[in-house]
Design a protein around this motif. Structure first.
Motif, short mmCIF file in Angstrom:
data_model
loop_
_atom_site.label_atom_id
_atom_site.label_comp_id
_atom_site.label_asym_id
_atom_site.label_seq_id
_atom_site.Cartn_x
_atom_site.Cartn_y
_atom_site.Cartn_z
N TYR A 1 38.68 34.13 44.54
CA TYR A 1 40.04 34.27 43.99
C TYR A 1 40.16 35.60 43.26
O TYR A 1 39.16 36.25 42.97
CB TYR A 1 40.37 33.12 43.03
CG TYR A 1 39.57 33.15 41.75
CD1 TYR A 1 38.33 32.53 41.67
CD2 TYR A 1 40.04 33.81 40.61
CE1 TYR A 1 37.58 32.56 40.50
CE2 TYR A 1 39.31 33.84 39.44
CZ TYR A 1 38.07 33.22 39.38
OH TYR A 1 37.35 33.27 38.22
N ARG A 2 41.42 36.00 42.99
CA ARG A 2 41.66 37.23 42.23
C ARG A 2 41.91 36.90 40.76
O ARG A 2 42.64 35.96 40.45
CB ARG A 2 42.86 37.98 42.82
CG ARG A 2 42.48 38.86 43.98
CD ARG A 2 43.69 39.44 44.68
NE ARG A 2 44.54 40.22 43.77
CZ ARG A 2 45.74 40.68 44.13
NH1 ARG A 2 46.21 40.44 45.33
NH2 ARG A 2 46.45 41.37 43.26
N GLN A 3 41.29 37.67 39.90
CA GLN A 3 41.46 37.48 38.45
C GLN A 3 42.59 38.42 38.02
O GLN A 3 42.35 39.55 37.60
CB GLN A 3 40.13 37.81 37.75
CG GLN A 3 40.05 37.41 36.31
CD GLN A 3 39.78 35.92 36.10
OE1 GLN A 3 38.96 35.31 36.79
NE2 GLN A 3 40.49 35.32 35.15
N SER A 4 43.85 37.90 38.11
CA SER A 4 45.00 38.81 37.96
C SER A 4 45.17 39.34 36.53
O SER A 4 45.65 40.46 36.35
CB SER A 4 46.27 38.14 38.46
OG SER A 4 46.30 36.82 38.03
N ASP A 5 44.76 38.56 35.54
CA ASP A 5 44.89 39.08 34.16
C ASP A 5 43.98 40.29 33.94
O ASP A 5 44.33 41.23 33.23
CB ASP A 5 44.64 37.99 33.11
CG ASP A 5 43.44 37.11 33.42
OD1 ASP A 5 42.72 37.39 34.41
OD2 ASP A 5 43.21 36.14 32.67
N MET A 6 42.82 40.28 34.60
CA MET A 6 41.94 41.44 34.50
C MET A 6 42.53 42.64 35.24
O MET A 6 42.41 43.78 34.79
CB MET A 6 40.56 41.12 35.08
CG MET A 6 39.71 40.24 34.19
SD MET A 6 38.06 40.08 34.88
CE MET A 6 37.29 39.09 33.59
N GLU A 7 43.16 42.36 36.37
CA GLU A 7 43.79 43.45 37.13
C GLU A 7 44.86 44.14 36.29
O GLU A 7 44.94 45.37 36.24
CB GLU A 7 44.38 42.91 38.44
CG GLU A 7 43.31 42.40 39.40
CD GLU A 7 43.89 41.78 40.67
OE1 GLU A 7 45.12 41.64 40.77
OE2 GLU A 7 43.08 41.43 41.56
N ALA A 8 45.66 43.32 35.58
CA ALA A 8 46.72 43.89 34.74
C ALA A 8 46.11 44.75 33.63
O ALA A 8 46.58 45.86 33.36
CB ALA A 8 47.56 42.76 34.15
N ALA A 9 45.04 44.24 33.02
CA ALA A 9 44.39 45.00 31.94
C ALA A 9 43.83 46.32 32.47
O ALA A 9 43.93 47.36 31.82
CB ALA A 9 43.28 44.16 31.32
N LEU A 10 43.26 46.27 33.66
CA LEU A 10 42.65 47.49 34.23
C LEU A 10 43.72 48.47 34.72
O LEU A 10 43.48 49.68 34.74
CB LEU A 10 41.71 47.12 35.38
CG LEU A 10 40.43 46.40 34.95
CD1 LEU A 10 39.68 45.86 36.18
CD2 LEU A 10 39.52 47.31 34.14
N ASP A 11 44.89 47.94 35.08
CA ASP A 11 45.97 48.83 35.51
C ASP A 11 46.43 49.71 34.34
O ASP A 11 46.80 50.86 34.53
CB ASP A 11 47.15 48.02 36.07
CG ASP A 11 47.03 47.82 37.58
OD1 ASP A 11 46.40 48.69 38.23
OD2 ASP A 11 47.54 46.81 38.08
N SER A 12 46.41 49.13 33.13
CA SER A 12 46.83 49.97 32.00
C SER A 12 45.68 50.83 31.49
O SER A 12 45.93 51.88 30.90
CB SER A 12 47.47 49.12 30.90
OG SER A 12 46.71 47.98 30.66
N ASP A 13 44.45 50.40 31.67
CA ASP A 13 43.32 51.21 31.20
C ASP A 13 42.08 50.85 32.03
O ASP A 13 41.49 49.80 31.83
CB ASP A 13 43.08 50.92 29.71
CG ASP A 13 41.84 51.65 29.18
OD1 ASP A 13 41.39 52.61 29.82
OD2 ASP A 13 41.34 51.22 28.12
N TRP A 14 41.72 51.73 32.97
CA TRP A 14 40.56 51.45 33.84
C TRP A 14 39.27 51.71 33.06
O TRP A 14 38.69 52.80 33.10
CB TRP A 14 40.61 52.30 35.11
CG TRP A 14 39.45 51.99 36.01
CD1 TRP A 14 38.23 52.60 36.00
CD2 TRP A 14 39.37 50.97 37.01
NE1 TRP A 14 37.40 52.01 36.91
CE2 TRP A 14 38.07 51.01 37.56
CE3 TRP A 14 40.29 50.01 37.49
CZ2 TRP A 14 37.65 50.15 38.57
CZ3 TRP A 14 39.86 49.15 38.49
CH2 TRP A 14 38.58 49.23 39.03
N ALA A 15 38.82 50.70 32.33
CA ALA A 15 37.56 50.82 31.58
C ALA A 15 37.07 49.41 31.29
O ALA A 15 37.87 48.48 31.13
CB ALA A 15 37.80 51.55 30.26
N ALA A 16 35.75 49.27 31.24
CA ALA A 16 35.17 47.95 30.99
C ALA A 16 35.71 47.40 29.66
O ALA A 16 35.93 46.20 29.52
CB ALA A 16 33.65 48.04 30.97
#
Lengths: 265, 159
Positions: free
Chosen positions: A210-225
């Motif tokens: 499955y896709r973890q969409s909340d993580m995708e949103a977080a990474l879209d605003s800031d691509w960092a661990a």
């Protein structure tokens, strides 16, 4: 193993007709899951249609940013392909971590994808990369293809011919293998694609990848661990077994996602 | 039944076998080459590893029919008289105790050495341990097996 009838398909059309004529036939690719399942008498196909020798189902083509991998290409071939290593090293690296060296010499990407084991590695990559699965009759988007545990959108006599995807600008796969079986207890494929950040999780979901969409949103605003720090991963819908309960897996999803993003190249 | 023909250890062989015959059954029970072992029968232990067209594969997880036309090498076929350098290395480094897993270990070892040589990569101790993921030894704790493969790799390079 119960008795079965073996057929060697010479072409995709031949495979489709052989499987169509059989009572309860199955396609045999590398056989690294199917044969152990048959030996354990958990599967008893009337016929086996061997598609591993079909020439145009082999090989990897990188044209521009599009990567196409023939369904009968083995994990070892994917892992060692120089063009793929250059275009999308994360997928080559993922293939190098499937099973063991001998298994990688036989097991194929098409077989893995068609089986859709909830702990298989490839589904995470294909889902994250928005791959297209091409069969003898149609093209299926990865998002529609992986339906549930060991369940896909394939019909009974449909043959996967290839998978293709656009190479992402960055991607990495991080897997926490079960210490005994080496299957993914949790595996996370993170990618920066033309359509934004993508995070796909295998090994954890009770419906499979499955896709973890909340993580995708977080990474879209800031691509960092570090951007994942605020994302809460709940344990609802995650697998629980003797190896890891759902709460433990939920934590692993977060840890492995962080490692995948940090390891992106 | 399916008619199969292949080359095993340089010799052409032919047989009519039941379709569900595993390659390891064909090798052990039809050809009587019993150096290839069946340890777990569930594709985990690697005692059954042979080379099919030059690549290490688990012969318990492959149908004999799928190997039709292939060039198969078993532990009996790796040495050209005497011992293969990897066999010598296992002997000299005490890379075995009961010896049951040894044929598979050696077939896996020669495969990994050839691959690393072809890719121009260094076969480090870490790499050997990683490459041995599909071979289980219940006696040695792997230490001397890793030593033997390191030694065997240099013997193969200098051979």
């Amino acid at each position: 193993m119960y008795e079965t009838k073996y057929h060697k398909a010479s072409s995709v059309a031949d495979a489709v007709s052989l499987i169509g004529e059989s009572d309860d036939g199955k396609l045999l690719s590398g056989g690294q899951t199917l044969l152990p399942t048959m030996k354990a008498r958990l599967a008893a196909p009337s016929d086996l249609v061997d598609i591993s020798g079909i020439a145009n189902m082999h090989g990897i083509k990188v044209s521009g940013s599009t990567v196409t991998i023939g369904a009968a290409t083995t994990h070892a071939e994917v892992a060692r392909n120089a063009d793929l290593q250059a275009a999308c090293g994360s997928v080559a690296c993922l293939a190098a971590g499937i099973g063991d060296a001998a298994v990688r010499h036989l097991g194929t990407i098409g077989g893995s994808v068609a089986n859709n084991d909830p702990a298989a590695d490839y589904p995470a990559a294909l889902l994250a990369l928005g791959a297209t699965i091409t069969t003898n009759t149609r093209e299926i988007a990865a998002g529609d293809f992986f339906v549930g545990l060991f369940e896909t959108a394939l019909s009974d006599d449909e043959v996967i011919v290839s998978v293709s995807f656009d190479a992402p600008s960055k991607a990495a796969y991080a897997k926490f293998p079960n210490p005994a079986s080496r299957y993914a207890m949790v595996g996370v494929f993170a990618a920066q694609t033309a359509n934004g950040a993508r995070v796909a999780v295998t090994g954890a979901g009770s419906d499979g990848v499955y896709r973890q969409s909340d993580m995708e949103a977080a990474l879209d605003s800031d691509w960092a661990a570090s951007a994942l720090a605020g994302v809460q991963v709940g344990s609802e819908g995650l697998l629980s077994d003797m190896h890891a309960d759902a709460v433990y897996r939920a934590n692993l999803v977060k840890v492995m996602a962080g490692r995948a993003v940090a390891g992106c190249a | 039944m399916t008619e199969i023909s292949m080359t095993v250890n340089g010799k052409a062989v032919k047989a009519d076998v039941p379709d569900n015959t595993l390659l390891v059954e064909y090798i052990r029970e039809h050809l009587r080459l019993t150096g290839t072992h069946v340890g777990c029968d569930t594709s985990q232990c690697g005692a059954c590893v042979v080379h099919v067209d030059g690549k290490a594969m688990k012969s318990c997880t492959m149908l004999a029919a799928s190997a039709d036309g292939a060039d198969v090498t078993t532990i009996e076929g790796i040495a050209d008289g005497g011992l293969h350098p990897m066999q010598t290395a296992f002997k000299e480094n005490h890379g075995l105790q009961c010896g049951f897993c040894t044929p598979g270990m050696i077939m896996t070892a020669t495969d990994m050495v050839k691959r690393y040589q072809a890719d121009g990569k260094e076969l480090t101790e870490d790499a050997i341990r990683h490459e041995l993921e599909g071979n289980i030894c219940r006696c040695t704790g792997y230490h001397n097996i890793v030593k033997a493969i390191t030694d065997g790799a240099s013997k193969m390079t200098n051979a």
